[in-house]
Design a protein around this motif. Structure first.
Motif, PDB file in Angstrom:
ATOM      1  N   PHE A  36    -108.401  35.350  -3.839  1.00  0.00           N
ATOM      2  CA  PHE A  36    -109.163  34.769  -4.959  1.00  0.00           C
ATOM      3  C   PHE A  36    -109.776  35.961  -5.719  1.00  0.00           C
ATOM      4  N   PRO A  37    -109.116  36.422  -6.810  1.00  0.00           N
ATOM      5  CA  PRO A  37    -109.608  37.584  -7.551  1.00  0.00           C
ATOM      6  C   PRO A  37    -110.638  37.170  -8.600  1.00  0.00           C
ATOM      7  N   VAL A  38    -111.908  37.334  -8.286  1.00  0.00           N
ATOM      8  CA  VAL A  38    -112.967  36.872  -9.192  1.00  0.00           C
ATOM      9  C   VAL A  38    -113.444  38.066 -10.021  1.00  0.00           C
ATOM     10  N   LEU A  39    -112.561  38.550 -10.881  1.00  0.00           N
ATOM     11  CA  LEU A  39    -112.880  39.701 -11.709  1.00  0.00           C
ATOM     12  C   LEU A  39    -112.805  39.318 -13.180  1.00  0.00           C
ATOM     13  N   HIS A  40    -113.626  39.977 -13.976  1.00  0.00           N
ATOM     14  CA  HIS A  40    -113.656  39.742 -15.417  1.00  0.00           C
ATOM     15  C   HIS A  40    -113.430  41.082 -16.115  1.00  0.00           C
ATOM     16  N   GLY A  41    -112.622  41.073 -17.153  1.00  0.00           N
ATOM     17  CA  GLY A  41    -112.346  42.301 -17.882  1.00  0.00           C
ATOM     18  C   GLY A  41    -110.877  42.694 -17.804  1.00  0.00           C
ATOM     19  N   ARG A  42    -110.553  43.821 -18.427  1.00  0.00           N
ATOM     20  CA  ARG A  42    -109.155  44.196 -18.632  1.00  0.00           C
ATOM     21  C   ARG A  42    -108.375  44.409 -17.338  1.00  0.00           C
ATOM     22  N   PHE A  43    -108.934  45.128 -16.384  1.00  0.00           N
ATOM     23  CA  PHE A  43    -108.199  45.400 -15.150  1.00  0.00           C
ATOM     24  C   PHE A  43    -108.026  44.137 -14.309  1.00  0.00           C
ATOM     25  N   GLY A  44    -109.117  43.452 -14.051  1.00  0.00           N
ATOM     26  CA  GLY A  44    -109.081  42.350 -13.106  1.00  0.00           C
ATOM     27  C   GLY A  44    -108.626  41.029 -13.658  1.00  0.00           C
ATOM     28  N   GLU A  45    -108.763  40.850 -14.972  1.00  0.00           N
ATOM     29  CA  GLU A  45    -108.440  39.555 -15.588  1.00  0.00           C
ATOM     30  C   GLU A  45    -107.300  39.661 -16.595  1.00  0.00           C
ATOM     31  N   GLY A  46    -106.963  40.897 -16.997  1.00  0.00           N
ATOM     32  CA  GLY A  46    -106.035  41.073 -18.113  1.00  0.00           C
ATOM     33  C   GLY A  46    -104.629  41.510 -17.765  1.00  0.00           C
ATOM     34  N   GLY A  47    -104.240  41.448 -16.480  1.00  0.00           N
ATOM     35  CA  GLY A  47    -102.864  41.722 -16.122  1.00  0.00           C
ATOM     36  C   GLY A  47    -102.622  42.810 -15.090  1.00  0.00           C
ATOM     37  N   PRO A  48    -103.325  43.953 -15.126  1.00  0.00           N
ATOM     38  CA  PRO A  48    -103.023  45.013 -14.144  1.00  0.00           C
ATOM     39  C   PRO A  48    -103.185  44.590 -12.684  1.00  0.00           C
ATOM     40  N   LEU A  49    -104.283  43.943 -12.346  1.00  0.00           N
ATOM     41  CA  LEU A  49    -104.468  43.495 -10.964  1.00  0.00           C
ATOM     42  C   LEU A  49    -103.425  42.454 -10.598  1.00  0.00           C
ATOM     43  N   GLN A  50    -103.101  41.566 -11.532  1.00  0.00           N
ATOM     44  CA  GLN A  50    -102.097  40.538 -11.257  1.00  0.00           C
ATOM     45  C   GLN A  50    -100.728  41.168 -10.983  1.00  0.00           C
ATOM     46  N   ARG A  51    -100.384  42.233 -11.703  1.00  0.00           N
ATOM     47  CA  ARG A  51     -99.121  42.920 -11.435  1.00  0.00           C
ATOM     48  C   ARG A  51     -99.123  43.550 -10.045  1.00  0.00           C
ATOM     49  N   MET A  52    -100.265  44.107  -9.649  1.00  0.00           N
ATOM     50  CA  MET A  52    -100.367  44.685  -8.305  1.00  0.00           C
ATOM     51  C   MET A  52    -100.166  43.617  -7.241  1.00  0.00           C
ATOM     52  N   MET A  53    -100.724  42.439  -7.453  1.00  0.00           N
ATOM     53  CA  MET A  53    -100.579  41.360  -6.472  1.00  0.00           C
ATOM     54  C   MET A  53     -99.158  40.813  -6.470  1.00  0.00           C
ATOM     55  N   ASP A  54     -98.530  40.733  -7.637  1.00  0.00           N
ATOM     56  CA  ASP A  54     -97.149  40.267  -7.707  1.00  0.00           C
ATOM     57  C   ASP A  54     -96.213  41.227  -6.983  1.00  0.00           C
ATOM     58  N   THR A  55     -96.461  42.527  -7.133  1.00  0.00           N
ATOM     59  CA  THR A  55     -95.627  43.526  -6.454  1.00  0.00           C
ATOM     60  C   THR A  55     -95.662  43.324  -4.945  1.00  0.00           C
ATOM     61  N   ARG A  56     -96.820  42.913  -4.437  1.00  0.00           N
ATOM     62  CA  ARG A  56     -96.974  42.676  -2.998  1.00  0.00           C
ATOM     63  C   ARG A  56     -96.609  41.251  -2.602  1.00  0.00           C
ATOM     64  N   LYS A  57     -96.186  40.436  -3.590  1.00  0.00           N
ATOM     65  CA  LYS A  57     -95.821  39.039  -3.341  1.00  0.00           C
ATOM     66  C   LYS A  57     -96.973  38.250  -2.702  1.00  0.00           C
ATOM     67  N   LEU A  58     -98.186  38.500  -3.186  1.00  0.00           N
ATOM     68  CA  LEU A  58     -99.361  37.799  -2.679  1.00  0.00           C
ATOM     69  C   LEU A  58     -99.518  36.452  -3.370  1.00  0.00           C
ATOM     70  N   LYS A  59    -100.118  35.532  -2.658  1.00  0.00           N
ATOM     71  CA  LYS A  59    -100.501  34.243  -3.225  1.00  0.00           C
ATOM     72  C   LYS A  59    -101.934  34.382  -3.722  1.00  0.00           C
ATOM     73  N   TYR A  60    -102.146  34.094  -5.003  1.00  0.00           N
ATOM     74  CA  TYR A  60    -103.478  34.320  -5.556  1.00  0.00           C
ATOM     75  C   TYR A  60    -103.842  33.275  -6.604  1.00  0.00           C
ATOM     76  N   VAL A  61    -105.155  33.110  -6.769  1.00  0.00           N
ATOM     77  CA  VAL A  61    -105.691  32.156  -7.748  1.00  0.00           C
ATOM     78  C   VAL A  61    -105.618  32.774  -9.145  1.00  0.00           C
ATOM     79  N   GLY A  62    -105.229  31.949 -10.113  1.00  0.00           N
ATOM     80  CA  GLY A  62    -105.312  32.369 -11.506  1.00  0.00           C
ATOM     81  C   GLY A  62    -103.974  32.697 -12.130  1.00  0.00           C
ATOM     82  N   ALA A  63    -104.039  33.071 -13.406  1.00  0.00           N
ATOM     83  CA  ALA A  63    -102.848  33.332 -14.204  1.00  0.00           C
ATOM     84  C   ALA A  63    -102.040  34.496 -13.652  1.00  0.00           C
ATOM     85  N   ARG A  64    -100.746  34.421 -13.847  1.00  0.00           N
ATOM     86  CA  ARG A  64     -99.889  35.559 -13.538  1.00  0.00           C
ATOM     87  C   ARG A  64    -100.068  36.628 -14.624  1.00  0.00           C
ATOM     88  N   SER A  65     -99.462  37.786 -14.422  1.00  0.00           N
ATOM     89  CA  SER A  65     -99.790  38.956 -15.241  1.00  0.00           C
ATOM     90  C   SER A  65     -99.508  38.756 -16.728  1.00  0.00           C
TER      91      SER A  65
END
Length: 301
Positions: free
Chosen positions: A60-89
């Motif tokens: 559950f990534p509860v981050l606000h702003g460019r890194f945590g909400e704007g795609g970079p963190l989501q790409r990191m989680m997708d690379t690891r094939k993690l299941k996570y809350v919220g929009a994809r990258s």
């Protein structure tokens, strides 16, 4: 009773909204524990990707702003094939970019105020009053309301040191209404009534005199259209699990899209939990529902 899950709750991050993110993450962690889950809390940043190697069932990534909400963190989680809350990258990046999100809203037939993308040397062609906005900032950072062209030119010049690209948007005076969405369920709309002239960062997170009203003095037809348009924007961006769509209502009663948030706040001032509670879903139930949506989507990838 539903099974207990191991949830990695991420907060903090490198962006300016870090203090709000830490509060939101703590509130989400507490709610998930009340719901019976095992929770691991962690701070995440671009230089600590190993945080994502923590064993868990869902993130559950509860981050606000460019890194945590704007795609970079989501790409990191997708690379690891993690299941996570919220929009994809891709959706997260589109929602964070004010120009792209307005283009998508406009293409979906949702009213949006006149706007213009500003590069370093682009002349402003909009008429004042207008708002100059950094493309990928949130929480009212990187924004200037400019009653005159001179003020717009000055605000733009000041922002250029930090933001090469900006957006100019026609300023609309009116009431702000926000609509939360969980999965594709549209929650009760909230009218925001700040005690100060503008609903800025202080009014959003620190002041206790901002009013949040569910009894909105607008025709039922208008409210239904606002709710329908919120879902149109949510779908056009490609959101999943949750979102919050903000509108301004002008003096004639017409609504205009402002922006969409793919990871709204979860503090005691935050609007999505407030709307969910109004719909009969307390914080524990809301957070439990979101992690189970993420788990389900992850299993179906």
């Amino acid at each position: 009773m539903s099974e207990s899950l191991k949830v990695l709750v991420l907060g903090g991050g490198p962006d300016r909204e870090r203090p709000v993110s830490l509060k939101s993450a703590a509130a989400v962690a507490a709610a998930l524990r009340r719901a019976g889950h095992e929770v691991i809390e962690a701070d995440i940043s671009p230089d600590r990707p190993e945080t994502l190697d923590t064993p868990c069932d869902v993130v559950f990534p509860v981050l606000h702003g460019r890194f945590g909400e704007g795609g970079p963190l989501q790409r990191m989680m997708d690379t690891r094939k993690l299941k996570y809350v919220g929009a994809r990258s891709r959706a997260a990046a589109a929602a964070m970019d004010k120009y792209i999100s307005k283009q998508k809203a406009e293409a979906a037939g949702v009213p949006t105020a006149a706007y213009q993308l500003l590069g370093p040397n682009t002349p402003i062609t909009l008429d004042a009053p207008m708002v100059i906005k950094a493309l990928t900032e949130g929480s009212s950072f990187g924004m200037a309301i400019c009653p005159t062209m001179d003020e717009a030119v000055k605000a733009r010049a000041q922002m250029l040191a930090n933001f090469s690209f900006q957006m100019a948007e026609r300023f609309i005076k009116g009431r702000e209404i926000t609509v939360g969405i969980v999965e594709r369920d549209v929650l009760p709309a909230i009218q925001i009534v700040p005690a100060v002239e503008y609903y800025d960062y202080e009014a959003k997170y620190n002041r206790n005199d901002t009013r949040y009203e569910f009894d909105i003095d607008l025709p039922a037809e208008t409210m239904n259209q606002i709710r329908a348009d919120a879902l149109k924007v949510y779908d056009a961006i490609g959101c999943r699990h949750l979102g919050r769509v903000d509108f301004i209502i002008d003096e004639t009663g017409r609504h205009w899209f402002l922006e969409i948030n793919t990871m709204p706040g979860f503090t005691d001032h935050s609007l999505l939990p407030m709307a969910a509670n109004k719909a009969g879903m307390d914080m524990a139930a809301l957070c439990d529902r979101l992690i189970r949506l993420a788990l389900k989507d992850g299993d179906s990838r």
